[in-house]
Structures are given as structure tokens and as C-alpha cells.
Design a protein around this motif. Sequence first.
Motif, PDB file in Angstrom:
ATOM      1  N   ILE A  90      38.104  35.314  32.284  1.00 48.75           N
ATOM      2  CA  ILE A  90      38.608  36.666  32.006  1.00 48.75           C
ATOM      3  C   ILE A  90      38.757  37.453  33.300  1.00 48.75           C
ATOM      4  CG2 ILE A  90      37.942  38.887  30.989  1.00 48.75           C
ATOM      5  CD1 ILE A  90      36.734  37.343  28.664  1.00 48.75           C
ATOM      6  N   TYR A  91      37.787  37.337  34.169  1.00 48.57           N
ATOM      7  CA  TYR A  91      37.831  38.061  35.442  1.00 48.57           C
ATOM      8  C   TYR A  91      39.039  37.626  36.269  1.00 48.57           C
ATOM      9  CZ  TYR A  91      36.420  39.804  40.018  1.00 48.57           C
ATOM     10  OH  TYR A  91      36.389  40.442  41.243  1.00 48.57           O
ATOM     11  N   GLN A  92      39.299  36.336  36.325  1.00 47.81           N
ATOM     12  CA  GLN A  92      40.439  35.839  37.094  1.00 47.81           C
ATOM     13  C   GLN A  92      41.758  36.325  36.502  1.00 47.81           C
ATOM     14  OE1 GLN A  92      40.531  34.336  40.002  1.00 47.81           O
ATOM     15  NE2 GLN A  92      38.306  34.380  40.126  1.00 47.81           N
ATOM     16  N   ASP A  93      41.836  36.383  35.158  1.00 50.08           N
ATOM     17  CA  ASP A  93      43.046  36.897  34.519  1.00 50.08           C
ATOM     18  C   ASP A  93      43.282  38.354  34.892  1.00 50.08           C
ATOM     19  OD1 ASP A  93      43.536  34.483  33.358  1.00 50.08           O
ATOM     20  OD2 ASP A  93      42.789  35.022  31.367  1.00 50.08           O
ATOM     21  N   LEU A  94      42.221  39.153  34.838  1.00 47.21           N
ATOM     22  CA  LEU A  94      42.355  40.565  35.194  1.00 47.21           C
ATOM     23  C   LEU A  94      42.688  40.734  36.673  1.00 47.21           C
ATOM     24  CD1 LEU A  94      39.368  42.126  33.186  1.00 47.21           C
ATOM     25  CD2 LEU A  94      41.806  42.230  32.646  1.00 47.21           C
ATOM     26  N   LEU A  95      42.114  39.899  37.482  1.00 48.06           N
ATOM     27  CA  LEU A  95      42.343  39.991  38.915  1.00 48.06           C
ATOM     28  C   LEU A  95      43.784  39.667  39.278  1.00 48.06           C
ATOM     29  CD1 LEU A  95      40.476  40.677  41.332  1.00 48.06           C
ATOM     30  CD2 LEU A  95      40.221  38.231  41.711  1.00 48.06           C
ATOM     31  N   SER A  96      44.364  38.731  38.554  1.00 47.07           N
ATOM     32  CA  SER A  96      45.739  38.335  38.833  1.00 47.07           C
ATOM     33  C   SER A  96      46.755  39.182  38.081  1.00 47.07           C
ATOM     34  CB  SER A  96      45.931  36.858  38.470  1.00 47.07           C
ATOM     35  OG  SER A  96      45.676  36.654  37.091  1.00 47.07           O
ATOM     36  N   GLY A  97      46.289  40.133  37.283  1.00 45.11           N
ATOM     37  CA  GLY A  97      47.195  41.034  36.576  1.00 45.11           C
ATOM     38  C   GLY A  97      47.588  40.582  35.202  1.00 45.11           C
ATOM     39  N   LYS A  98      47.037  39.483  34.704  1.00 42.99           N
ATOM     40  CA  LYS A  98      47.376  39.015  33.367  1.00 42.99           C
ATOM     41  C   LYS A  98      46.685  39.868  32.324  1.00 42.99           C
ATOM     42  CE  LYS A  98      48.017  34.194  34.732  1.00 42.99           C
ATOM     43  NZ  LYS A  98      47.545  32.799  34.527  1.00 42.99           N
ATOM     44  N   GLY A 115      46.926  43.722  44.608  1.00 41.46           N
ATOM     45  CA  GLY A 115      47.012  43.411  46.031  1.00 41.46           C
ATOM     46  C   GLY A 115      45.688  42.911  46.572  1.00 41.46           C
ATOM     47  N   GLU A 116      45.694  42.645  47.881  1.00 37.40           N
ATOM     48  CA  GLU A 116      44.497  42.081  48.509  1.00 37.40           C
ATOM     49  C   GLU A 116      43.329  43.055  48.472  1.00 37.40           C
ATOM     50  OE1 GLU A 116      43.127  40.183  52.822  1.00 37.40           O
ATOM     51  OE2 GLU A 116      45.219  40.730  52.442  1.00 37.40           O
ATOM     52  N   SER A 117      43.628  44.357  48.667  1.00 38.52           N
ATOM     53  CA  SER A 117      42.557  45.349  48.645  1.00 38.52           C
ATOM     54  C   SER A 117      41.923  45.441  47.261  1.00 38.52           C
ATOM     55  CB  SER A 117      43.095  46.722  49.062  1.00 38.52           C
ATOM     56  OG  SER A 117      44.127  47.129  48.174  1.00 38.52           O
ATOM     57  N   SER A 118      42.760  45.306  46.217  1.00 38.54           N
ATOM     58  CA  SER A 118      42.223  45.348  44.856  1.00 38.54           C
ATOM     59  C   SER A 118      41.361  44.134  44.555  1.00 38.54           C
ATOM     60  CB  SER A 118      43.372  45.434  43.853  1.00 38.54           C
ATOM     61  OG  SER A 118      44.112  46.613  44.051  1.00 38.54           O
ATOM     62  N   MET A 119      41.745  42.988  45.139  1.00 37.44           N
ATOM     63  CA  MET A 119      40.958  41.780  44.916  1.00 37.44           C
ATOM     64  C   MET A 119      39.572  41.933  45.514  1.00 37.44           C
ATOM     65  SD  MET A 119      43.793  38.813  45.581  1.00 37.44           S
ATOM     66  CE  MET A 119      42.618  37.510  45.306  1.00 37.44           C
ATOM     67  N   LEU A 120      39.510  42.602  46.660  1.00 33.55           N
ATOM     68  CA  LEU A 120      38.208  42.801  47.293  1.00 33.55           C
ATOM     69  C   LEU A 120      37.362  43.789  46.501  1.00 33.55           C
ATOM     70  CD1 LEU A 120      39.315  42.984  51.041  1.00 33.55           C
ATOM     71  CD2 LEU A 120      38.245  41.063  49.860  1.00 33.55           C
ATOM     72  N   GLU A 121      38.017  44.746  45.857  1.00 28.58           N
ATOM     73  CA  GLU A 121      37.283  45.764  45.105  1.00 28.58           C
ATOM     74  C   GLU A 121      36.895  45.276  43.716  1.00 28.58           C
ATOM     75  OE1 GLU A 121      39.823  49.124  45.049  1.00 28.58           O
ATOM     76  OE2 GLU A 121      39.682  49.513  47.193  1.00 28.58           O
ATOM     77  N   GLY A 122      37.506  44.217  43.247  1.00 32.65           N
ATOM     78  CA  GLY A 122      37.189  43.711  41.929  1.00 32.65           C
ATOM     79  C   GLY A 122      38.148  44.227  40.884  1.00 32.65           C
ATOM     80  N   VAL A 123      37.637  44.375  39.657  1.00 33.52           N
ATOM     81  CA  VAL A 123      38.475  44.803  38.533  1.00 33.52           C
ATOM     82  C   VAL A 123      37.926  46.087  37.936  1.00 33.52           C
ATOM     83  CG1 VAL A 123      39.140  42.432  38.009  1.00 33.52           C
ATOM     84  CG2 VAL A 123      37.150  43.428  36.861  1.00 33.52           C
ATOM     85  N   PHE A 127      37.393  45.546  31.855  1.00 29.82           N
ATOM     86  CA  PHE A 127      36.568  44.335  31.860  1.00 29.82           C
ATOM     87  C   PHE A 127      35.641  44.321  30.651  1.00 29.82           C
ATOM     88  CE2 PHE A 127      33.106  41.758  34.134  1.00 29.82           C
ATOM     89  CZ  PHE A 127      33.746  40.561  33.911  1.00 29.82           C
ATOM     90  N   TYR A 128      35.054  45.464  30.325  1.00 29.60           N
ATOM     91  CA  TYR A 128      34.136  45.523  29.181  1.00 29.60           C
ATOM     92  C   TYR A 128      34.879  45.300  27.861  1.00 29.60           C
ATOM     93  CZ  TYR A 128      31.150  47.221  25.503  1.00 29.60           C
ATOM     94  OH  TYR A 128      30.436  47.324  24.339  1.00 29.60           O
ATOM     95  N   GLN A 129      36.097  45.819  27.742  1.00 36.58           N
ATOM     96  CA  GLN A 129      36.858  45.608  26.510  1.00 36.58           C
ATOM     97  C   GLN A 129      37.070  44.124  26.232  1.00 36.58           C
ATOM     98  OE1 GLN A 129      40.518  47.810  26.749  1.00 36.58           O
ATOM     99  NE2 GLN A 129      39.485  49.786  27.027  1.00 36.58           N
TER     100      GLN A 129
END
Length: 303
Positions: free
Chosen positions: A136-144, A166-174, A179-181
Motif C-alpha cells: 500500500i505504501y509503495q502504491d501511494l508513493l508512486s501515485g497509484k 517527486g523525489e522530495s515527496s518520496m523522501l518525506e513519505g506519504v 495512508f490510514y484510510q
Amino acid sequence: MEDAVCQLLENKEDISQYGIARFFTEYFNSVCQGTHILFREFSFIQATPHNRASFLRAFWRCFRTVGKNGDLLTMKEYHCLLQLLCPDFPLELTQKAARIVLMDDAMDCLMSFSDFLLAFQIQFYYSEFLESVAAIYQDLLSGKNPNTVIVPTSSSGQHRQRPVLGESSMLEGVEASLFYQRLENLCDRHKYSCPPPALVKEVLSNVQRLTFYGFLVALSKHRGINQALGALPDKGDLMHDPAMDEELDRLVVRSRLHRTSRQHRAEKPGDFGFQRRDKLEALEKVPSASAPTPCLYRWEPRE
């Protein structure tokens, strides 16, 4: 029950000497005490939530003195301890637990027993749940996003996907709320063990964004999740086990008394140790020219 019957059939010749009823009594007593998982294969210790909790409790009680002495160990050393209780325990699970503690540090860094144990508890007990969380985290990180958005102004009802981060968002997480939903839906339909949703919400309500390992660290340090799992005491009490300490103290006292009694016997005249000391002193006084040549014995193993 299936495992008990298998054990009965595998050891039926030995069990026939004292009866089937006694075997089942001892087997299920060990299940209640949580000692039935000792030295068993990994497939067995992870088969049920009770087995997992029993293994965590056994690992804590067996190696608590590591933390009590203040020793720091590497990931490989903790894995060796796990293999003492479960010979085929997979290295991958130990590595994942160590990564929760060390984050981006080298995997050969030292860890305290309490830090590793609490991280290992989350990774081991909720392993299947965390695999789904990682996806789930990877999906959110990639925008899915499974909930596609229909643009009202589009005559064709075209679907528009969330843009790639973007790269900055990847470093900051989701985003924590999104994520909780997704995690709430996962907990509702997950067939494996998962933390109580209310406590997961509490963990995520304190931040706006978070990384995957930041989420795992928060789970491992959350007192309520540790209590809900019920295998280990609170972090402040991990080094305390009054029942085990009392038993260890009795063993130490018994060992000291045994050693003292042996010393007293060795000091009595006529004792072998006393005679040997006299003989060695007498040999030292003999001139080297006339000193007897010692006889060298080679001890052979018994057949």
C-alpha cells in the motif's frame, strides 16, 4: 490438536510406556505455558498467533540477561540467538527487524536487546500484515490510487490518475490521513493478525506525513500495541522477570554451596588434592639429576 496427534504417532513406542492420557496432559500443559514451541521448526512457531506470542515470550525470557548486562549485539548475533530456539529461523525476518532499529545505518551496527526485541515483535507477529502495508505504501508513493477520479467537465468521462510524486515527496513519505484510510480497509478484510485499528489511527494522527519505516518504528514503540499483543511487558519492565530471577538466584546459591563444600573437602588431610600438593613440593626438592622422569599418559576416548 493436529500437532499433538502427529507427535503421538511419531513417538508412539516411547509414549506407550507411560500412557496416551499422560502424553496429552503434558503436551497441552506445555501449550498453556508457551513452551511447546521450543526447538520446533519455523513453520510451526508461526502457525498460530498463540505460537508466535509464545516464541516472543520464550526469546525474551531466555536472553533477557543480554539486555540486563547492557550488552549490544549485531543483527547476525541476534539471529544466532533466535536459531538456538528455532534452528531454521529465516535470516530475512531478523534483517527486517534490524532495519526498523537501524533505519539507514549499516546492518552490522550494534543494537540494544530492548530495541531489537520490540522491533522484532512487530515484524514477526504482524509479518503478513506488514507485507500488505508495504505494498500500500509503495502504491501511494508512486501515485497509484484505487479510487479513480472522474472529471465532471470531460464529456467522455475520462479517468485521471493522481500525479506521480517527486523525489522530495518520496523522501518525506506519504500523507498520513490517506495512508490510514487504506490501512483501515486492510484491517477490516485482513485474515492475519493486525494491530487494533484504533491504535493505528492514534499512531498516524500525530503526523501529517510519514515514511514506511517511520510507521514501523512508531508501531514498535507504542505501548498500547505492545499491551494489545500481550507477549511482552512494557519496555521499562523488559529487564525484570521476578520468577526467573528467583530461580536463577537459587541456582547461583546452590552452585556456590557446592563449590564451597568441595573446597572444604579438598583441604582435609588425606584428601587427594592435599596429597598431590605434598608430592609436588617433594619433587621440587629432588635434584634435577635424580628427578624421576614423569610418565606421560594419553587418554583415549571410550568406544
